[in-house]
Design an enzyme around this catalytic site. Sequence first.
Site, PDB file in Angstrom:
ATOM      1  N   ASN A 178       0.993  -1.231  -0.710  1.00 45.78           N
ATOM      2  CA  ASN A 178       0.158   0.533  -0.073  1.00 45.78           C
ATOM      3  C   ASN A 178       0.888   1.645   0.149  1.00 45.78           C
ATOM      4  O   ASN A 178       0.836   1.825   0.399  1.00 45.78           O
ATOM      5  CB  ASN A 178      -0.897  -0.233   1.559  1.00 45.78           C
ATOM      6  CG  ASN A 178      -1.810  -1.589   0.632  1.00 45.78           C
ATOM      7  OD1 ASN A 178      -2.415  -1.850   0.614  1.00 45.78           O
ATOM      8  ND2 ASN A 178      -1.874  -1.463   2.482  1.00 45.78           N
ATOM      9  N   ARG A 179       1.999   1.037  -0.014  1.00 44.98           N
ATOM     10  CA  ARG A 179       2.809   2.038  -0.638  1.00 44.98           C
ATOM     11  C   ARG A 179       3.297   3.041   0.537  1.00 44.98           C
ATOM     12  O   ARG A 179       4.486   3.779   1.020  1.00 44.98           O
ATOM     13  CB  ARG A 179       2.105   3.622  -1.441  1.00 44.98           C
ATOM     14  CG  ARG A 179       1.722   3.392  -2.576  1.00 44.98           C
ATOM     15  CD  ARG A 179       2.199   3.750  -3.686  1.00 44.98           C
ATOM     16  NE  ARG A 179       1.289   2.983  -4.945  1.00 44.98           N
ATOM     17  CZ  ARG A 179       2.206   3.167  -6.799  1.00 44.98           C
ATOM     18  NH1 ARG A 179       3.834   3.714  -6.827  1.00 44.98           N
ATOM     19  NH2 ARG A 179       1.315   2.047  -7.360  1.00 44.98           N
TER      20      ARG A 179
END
Length: 200
Positions: A178-179
């Site tokens: 999710n970065r």
Amino acid sequence: MADDRQGIFAAEDPFALLRNWLEEAGRSEPNDPVAMALATVDATGLPNVRTVLLKGIADGGLTFYTNYQSRKAGELDNSGKAAVLFHWKSLRRQVRARGTVSRQDPAASDAYFASRDLGSRLGAWASQQSRPLQDRATLEARVAEMAARFGENPPRPPHWGGYVLRPDCLEFWADGANRLHDRFEWVRDGDSWRVTRLNP
Ligand SMILES: Cc1cc2nc3c(=O)[nH]c(=O)nc-3n(C[C@H](O)[C@H](O)[C@H](O)COP(=O)(O)O)c2cc1C
């Protein structure tokens, strides 16, 4: 450790960590795990970037080799500063380093030059790196000329040698879900290093 580094980020100093990551990249990258983007600035402050190969890590410095009359050499000599970046796609990791740069001790450049294969040594004599070249045949003729002149033992050309980048700041980045990536910045603090986790 004063921070929450563990796993792939654990190391006593940033050069040990870089060595660990390079070793892993050497097993997973299709080619040139030691390739790094080298950033410089010209006299007007305009950035410039190109790839070079890291050839050594010693005494707090990163060594690479090039032509001392190339565009990059002019920019390195003028500013005395540079930044480098590794991106290993296979590992989804990045390392950046920035600091001061100077020409390598000539004896060390001699030793490295002598370890290169003959073709590369002749190429270093033949190429007037970054200056205009009329055509490929001209370059090949220059290689033949250098081979006739030096035979099997070309000395290191005066226009070719190493630079050593001494980073005062390195950042290690690894991809997260999710970065939410992990980033740790190492900043030189006298004889030791201050490590800070950064937001992704
Ligand atoms: C994978 C790769 C590795 C390279 N390694 C070097 C190197 O170690 N030294 C070098 O002078 N040029 C190297 N080059 C070429 C440079 O990227 C660049 O084209 C050349 O040095 C001229 O740059 P300049 O005009 O900014 O001086 C490499 C290029 C690639 C793609």
